[in-house]
Design an enzyme around this catalytic site. Structure first.
Site, short mmCIF file in Angstrom:
data_model
loop_
_atom_site.label_atom_id
_atom_site.label_comp_id
_atom_site.label_asym_id
_atom_site.label_seq_id
_atom_site.Cartn_x
_atom_site.Cartn_y
_atom_site.Cartn_z
N GLY A 245 0.06 8.04 0.18
CA GLY A 245 -0.45 6.17 0.45
C GLY A 245 -0.81 5.44 -0.70
N PHE A 246 -1.43 6.23 -1.66
CA PHE A 246 -1.31 5.38 -2.22
C PHE A 246 -1.32 5.88 -3.89
CE2 PHE A 246 -4.25 4.85 0.94
CZ PHE A 246 -4.54 3.70 1.62
N GLY A 247 -1.26 4.97 -4.78
CA GLY A 247 -1.21 5.69 -6.39
C GLY A 247 -2.10 5.53 -7.13
N GLY A 248 -2.75 6.70 -8.00
CA GLY A 248 -3.52 6.67 -8.62
C GLY A 248 -4.76 7.94 -8.08
N MET B 133 7.83 6.38 3.69
CA MET B 133 6.61 6.71 4.36
C MET B 133 6.24 6.04 5.57
SD MET B 133 4.55 7.16 0.38
CE MET B 133 5.61 6.41 -0.16
N HIS C 108 11.69 7.16 -1.40
CA HIS C 108 10.47 7.13 -0.90
C HIS C 108 10.55 6.71 0.72
CE1 HIS C 108 6.36 9.64 -0.81
NE2 HIS C 108 7.46 9.69 0.16
N ASP D 275 5.31 14.10 -6.95
CA ASP D 275 4.97 12.95 -6.86
C ASP D 275 3.68 13.14 -5.94
OD1 ASP D 275 4.40 10.18 -6.17
OD2 ASP D 275 5.84 9.89 -4.13
N GLY D 276 2.45 11.97 -7.10
CA GLY D 276 1.45 11.80 -7.20
C GLY D 276 0.41 12.73 -7.88
N GLY D 277 0.12 11.95 -9.35
CA GLY D 277 -1.06 12.62 -9.86
C GLY D 277 -0.19 13.04 -11.51
N SER E 142 6.91 5.44 -10.25
CA SER E 142 7.40 4.27 -9.44
C SER E 142 6.66 2.90 -8.90
CB SER E 142 5.86 4.86 -8.61
OG SER E 142 5.47 4.91 -7.74
N MET F 289 4.84 16.61 -1.97
CA MET F 289 3.39 15.87 -2.29
C MET F 289 2.02 16.53 -2.71
SD MET F 289 4.78 12.59 -1.54
CE MET F 289 3.00 11.86 -2.17
N ASP G 71 8.77 3.59 -3.88
CA ASP G 71 7.67 3.49 -2.52
C ASP G 71 7.47 2.35 -1.11
OD1 ASP G 71 6.25 6.32 -3.19
OD2 ASP G 71 6.10 4.83 -4.67
N MET H 137 6.00 1.65 2.51
CA MET H 137 5.27 2.24 3.17
C MET H 137 4.98 1.34 5.16
SD MET H 137 2.07 3.20 0.48
CE MET H 137 2.44 3.92 -0.95
N HIS I 13 11.67 4.99 -9.09
CA HIS I 13 11.43 5.72 -7.76
C HIS I 13 10.56 4.09 -6.93
CE1 HIS I 13 9.14 8.60 -4.76
NE2 HIS I 13 8.17 8.07 -4.84
N SER J 25 0.53 5.41 -12.28
CA SER J 25 -0.22 5.11 -12.86
C SER J 25 -0.37 5.57 -14.13
CB SER J 25 -2.10 5.60 -11.77
OG SER J 25 -1.59 6.46 -11.89
C1 DX5 Z 1 2.04 8.06 -3.10
C2 DX5 Z 1 3.11 7.18 -4.14
C3 DX5 Z 1 3.59 7.84 -4.88
C4 DX5 Z 1 2.10 6.59 -5.99
C5 DX5 Z 1 2.45 7.81 -7.54
O1 DX5 Z 1 1.91 7.57 -1.62
O2 DX5 Z 1 4.34 7.84 -3.02
O3 DX5 Z 1 4.65 7.65 -5.45
O4 DX5 Z 1 3.37 5.75 -6.52
O5 DX5 Z 1 1.58 6.76 -8.29
P1 DX5 Z 1 1.00 7.65 -9.22
O6 DX5 Z 1 1.85 8.45 -10.23
O7 DX5 Z 1 -0.10 6.72 -9.29
O8 DX5 Z 1 -0.11 9.19 -8.07
ZN ZN Z 2 6.99 8.36 -3.95
#
Ligand code: DX5
Ligand code: ZN
Length: 217
Positions: free
Chosen positions: A143-146, A69, A67, A176-178, A9, A138, A36, A38, A34, A199
């Site tokens: 909305g946020f990474g990490g 959002m 992706h 996608d996510g974590g 991402s 998801m 993102d 938003m 990937h 991340s």
């Molecule tokens: C979250 C994004 C993800 C995000 C993943 O809304 O869609 O793609 O960047 O980041 P990590 O891998 O850090 O959770």
């Molecule tokens: Zn994503």
């Protein structure tokens, strides 16, 4: 188990050194980028838009997995196609006319997918699963990474794979996510075949190794 497709991402890249980070992905074992997008409405954050994607496309040598959002994504599909998207995924929760949105994406000759938020059951895909190339589950709230991985995702992957099998349709299941080396194997075992990671890859001292760790899981 087949090797999963790895989609780093770009949201987690260093935007001051974007070209460097894109080249890192180009030279790695990762498969896609990937992206993102938003809008600050569908999700409580704004990421980046067309000019940044144009800059990414200039250097990226692997498919762009976009992706969205955003609310009313149909407004921008053609622009994202022109910016080089090979996959576009739209949220079930943002598309009252999901079938139309999917047909619109496919009308440009690219691959189409649907994204489900963590609370949305996979059953809602029952009448569209044969029309789509990919479903993105998801594993955090978008909305946020990490953020931390939501454990219920494994159940959703299994249920969705069973649904796709029951309809005799090949489906890419993207997570996608974590995502990290702590959950990659279990996700692939459950039936996932595309792993997004932000991340875990860009926050790693050795991003190439991080990519290999989740790919050869
Ligand atoms: C979250 C994004 C993800 C995000 C993943 O809304 O869609 O793609 O960047 O980041 P990590 O891998 O850090 O959770
Ligand atoms: Zn994503």
């Amino acid at each position: 188990m087949p090797t999963p497709i790895i989609a780093p991402s770009v949201l987690a890249a260093d935007f001051g050194n974007l070209q460097r980070d894109i080249e890192m992905i180009n030279n790695s074992e990762a498969d896609w980028f990937h992206i993102d997008i938003m809008d600050g409405m569908f999700v409580p954050n704004i990421s980046f838009g067309m000019p940044v994607l144009a800059a990414i496309q200039k250097h990226a040598k692997k498919p762009l997995d976009v992706h969205l959002m955003i609310e009313q994504p149909d407004r921008y599909i053609e622009e994202f196609v022109n910016l080089g998207a090979e996959f576009i995924t739209v949220h079930y929760e943002a598309c009252p006319h999901l079938h139309r949105s999917i047909q619109l994406i496919k009308s440009f000759g690219i691959k189409a997918g649907v994204v489900l938020n963590p609370h949305t059951p996979v059953d809602v895909l029952k009448d569209i699963v044969t029309e789509i190339d990919m479903a993105l589950l998801m594993s955090v709230n978008p909305g946020f990474g990490g953020q931390s991985f939501i454990e219920n995702t494994y159940n959703k992957v299994k249920d969705l794979r069973a649904l796709a099998d029951s309809k005799k349709t090949e489906l890419l299941i993207e997570i996608d996510g974590g995502v990290s080396n702590k959950n990659a194997k279990k996700l692939v075992d459950a039936g996932a075949n595309v792993l997004v990671a932000g991340s875990y890859i860009f926050g790693n001292e050795n991003p190439h190794q991080a990519i290999l760790d989740i790919k050869n899981t």
